[in-house]
Design an enzyme around this catalytic site. Structure first.
Site, PDB file in Angstrom:
ATOM      1  NE  ARG A 139      14.454  -9.431  -1.131  1.00 51.43           N
ATOM      2  CZ  ARG A 139      12.963  -9.963  -0.427  1.00 51.43           C
ATOM      3  NH1 ARG A 139      12.587 -10.758   0.349  1.00 51.43           N
ATOM      4  NH2 ARG A 139      12.616  -9.173  -1.409  1.00 51.43           N
ATOM      5  NE  ARG A 208      19.608  -0.624   3.534  1.00 55.67           N
ATOM      6  CZ  ARG A 208      18.638  -1.484   4.483  1.00 55.67           C
ATOM      7  NH1 ARG A 208      17.235  -1.411   4.079  1.00 55.67           N
ATOM      8  NH2 ARG A 208      19.208  -1.384   6.098  1.00 55.67           N
ATOM      9  CB  CYS A 231       5.543  -2.005   2.628  1.00 51.28           C
ATOM     10  SG  CYS A 231       6.741  -2.245   3.011  1.00 51.28           S
TER      11      CYS A 231
END
Length: 460
Positions: A139, A208, A231
Site C-alpha cells: 500500500r 486496533r 468509513c
C-alpha cells in the site's frame, strides 16, 4: 442490482440509529450505483467538461455525469485530478474553517492510497510539508505513486508503524488519522465489505483504533489539530473512540459549521472535557460513501517540539548534496535558489529549503520511501532526468517540449514506440494538453520511450 442482504446485527443497529421509518431509505440507497467524483489538482492544467456538478463542501471537487475510463485518460496519469469519493473531500471544508497554517507540518498517519494526502498536499501548497505514512509495504508503493503523480514536492512518504512516531510528540500542526475500520460505509460499492462484517470484526477494529490513537494523540503540538475519521457508522468505532482520545489526552472540541442543504448528520458526545462533535455521511442523505469524522484541538499551552538544526546532516542512505552539485542543479535545471538537494544512490532529490530542518529531523526516526521530487542523475556532463521530475510542478527551464495527440499520448503511456516529427536530439518532455507525461530521448536514428515500465498501461 440484486437485493442487498445485510448482516442481521448490523440491521438491528442501523434501525436503532435511524429509526424504522428511515431505515428502508438507507437500504435502498445501497442499491444505487455510487456517483463518481474527482478532485482536481489546482497546480496543474485541466479543463472540465460542462457535464460536471460541484461537490458542495469542496471547491476542487466535482461529480461526473458518468464513469469514464480513467486508465485511458492521459490527464489522470499526469496527476491533474484524483478519483476520490465526495464524502472524504469534506476534509477540505474542515481545513478552511480551522484555518490551519499553510506553512505547517502535517501528518497523514494511515495514508494509502493517497486521496486524503493529495488533498492535504494541495492545501499546504508551496509553503508547508506533509508526512504521508503507510505501514503496509504494498500500500505504501501505491501511495508513493500517487504522491509522485500529484507532483507538488511537499511530501515525504514513509512506511512506519504508529509506534515509530513516539519521538515526535508535539511535533505536528495537524494529524489526520483515517483509521482502519469495519467498513460499513463501503457497503454500497463493495459487497465484500458486507460479507466480511461481524460484531467480532467491529470489536477488533476498535481495539486496533485505540492502539493507533494512543500514539497519534500525542503527536499534535499545542494549538494544533487532530482529525479522526472512519468509513463506518457504529458508535464503538466513532463516539467511543472520541471518549477514548479524550481520556488519554487533553483536547478541546471543534464544531464545524454545516450547511443544512448538505444533509450531513451531526452528533454530540459528552466527555469530561466538554461536548465533542462528529459528522456522519449517510448514503441516503448525501451523494457519497459512508463516513464519520471528528475534529479535536490541542490546548494552546500544550507541549510543542521544535526540531533542532544539525550542523552536518547524517543518514545511512541519504546524503546532502555538495555546494557545487547544488549550484549545478540550480543552473542546469533552472530551479529556484530556495532549494535544497540530497542524493540517494546517485540520484538527486529536490526539497524546498523552507522545510529542510523538518525533513532532516524527521529522517532520524522514520523509514523514508520517497521525498520531495526525484530529479535524476549526472552521467559525466549529461543530466539524465527522472520521470518523477517530469510530472512534478517544478520548472523545467530550457527543456524541449512536444505536445502529443490523444492516440500518441496513450501509446507513450503504454511504453510503445511513437512516431514524432522534427524535434531536436536529446531529452524531450512530452505533454498532453500542456501537462507533462514524461520523457523521450531522441537519439537521431530512434526515439527511446522513458515512461516507467512498472507504470505502463495495458488497456486498449
Amino acid at each position: 442490482m440484486s437485493e442487498i442482504k445485510l448482516p442481521e446485527a448490523f440491521v438491528l443497529r442501523m434501525k436503532n440509529y435511524l429509526g424504522e421509518k428511515e431505515f428502508p431509505a438507507f437500504v435502498k440507497s445501497l442499491e444505487k450505483e455510487p456517483r463518481v467524483s474527482i478532485r482536481i489538482n489546482p497546480y496543474k492544467e485541466i479543463d472540465l467538461k460542462e457535464d460536471v456538478t460541484s461537490v458542495a463542501w469542496n471547491d476542487e471537487g466535482y461529480f461526473l455525469s458518468e464513469r469514464p475510463s480513467f486508465t485511458l485518460d492521459p490527464l489522470f496519469h499526469a496527476g491533474c485530478y484524483y478519483v476520490q469519493e465526495s464524502s472524504s473531500m469534506f476534509i477540505g471544508h474542515i481545513l478552511k474553517y480551522i484555518q490551519s497554517p499553510k506553512d505547517g507540518i502535517f501528518l497523514d498517519l494511515a495514508a494509502s492510497p493517497g486521496g486524503k494526502s493529495t488533498l492535504l498536499s494541495s492545501f499546504l501548497g508551496k509553503d508547508g510539508f506533509l508526512v504521508a505514512n503507510e505501514v503496509i509495504k504494498t500500500r505504501a508503493n501505491i501511495l508513493k505513486e500517487n504522491i509522485i503523480k500529484w507532483g507538488l514536492g511537499n511530501t515525504m512518504v514513509t512506511q512506519n508503524d504508529p509506534e515509530h512516531f513516539k519521538n515526535l510528540e508535539g511535533f505536528f500542526d495537524l494529524v489526520l488519522v483515517d483509521a482502519p475500520c469495519s467498513g460499513e460505509g463501503l457497503f454500497k460499492k463493495d459487497p465484500e465489505a458486507r460479507n466480511e462484517w461481524s460484531e467480532d470484526n467491529v470489536n477488533l477494529c476498535a481495539l486496533r483504533q485505540e492502539r493507533i490513537m494512543d500514539q497519534a494523540g500525542a503527536l499534535v503540538k499545542g494549538g494544533g489539530y487532530l482529525i479522526y475519521s472512519t468509513c463506518t457508522f457504529n458508535e464503538k468505532e466513532n463516539e467511543e473512540m472520541i471518549r477514548f482520545i479524550c481520556s488519554e489526552y487533553a483536547y478541546e472540541p471543534v464544531r464545524i459549521p454545516l450547511d443544512p442543504a448538505w444533509k450531513i448528520t451531526e452528533s454530540a458526545t459528552e466527555t469530561e472535557d466538554g461536548i465533542f462533535y462528529g459528522y456522519r455521511f449517510y448514503p441516503h442523505h448525501v451523494e457519497g460513501e459512508g463516513l464519520f469524522i471528528s475534529v479535536f484541538k490541542r490546548p494552546e499551552d500544550d507541549y510543542i517540539q521544535e526540531p533542532k538544526k544539525t550542523k552536518d546532516f547524517k543518514h545511512s542512505h541519504i546524503k546532502a548534496a555538495s555546494k557545487q552539485e547544488s549550484q549545478r542543479l540550480i543552473s542546469d535545471l533552472g530551479l529556484d535558489e530556495e532549494s535544497t538537494f540530497y542524493s540517494l544512490q546517485d540520484s538527486f532529490f529536490w526539497t524546498n529549503a523552507r522545510y529542510q530542518t523538518y525533513f532532516e529531523f524527521l529522517s532520524r526516526f522514520l523509514n523514508i520511501r520517497y521525498f520531495g521530487v526525484e530529479l535524476g542523475k549526472f552521467n559525466k556532463d549529461q543530466f539524465i532526468p527522472n520521470h518523477e521530475f517530469a510530472v512534478s510542478i517544478l520548472p523545467k527551464m530550457g527543456m524541449t517540449t512536444h505536445e502529443l495527440s490523444l492516440s500518441d499520448a496513450l501509446s507513450f503511456l503504454r511504453k510503445e514506440d511513437i512516431e514524432i516529427g522534427d524535434i531536436p536530439e536529446g531529452w524531450v518532455l512530452v505533454t498532453y494538453r500542456n501537462n507533462p507525461l514524461g520523457w523521450i530521448k531522441n537519439l537521431g536514428n530512434r526515439i527511446n520511450n522513458n515512461y516507467p515500465k512498472e507504470w505502463r498501461i495495458r488497456m486498449r
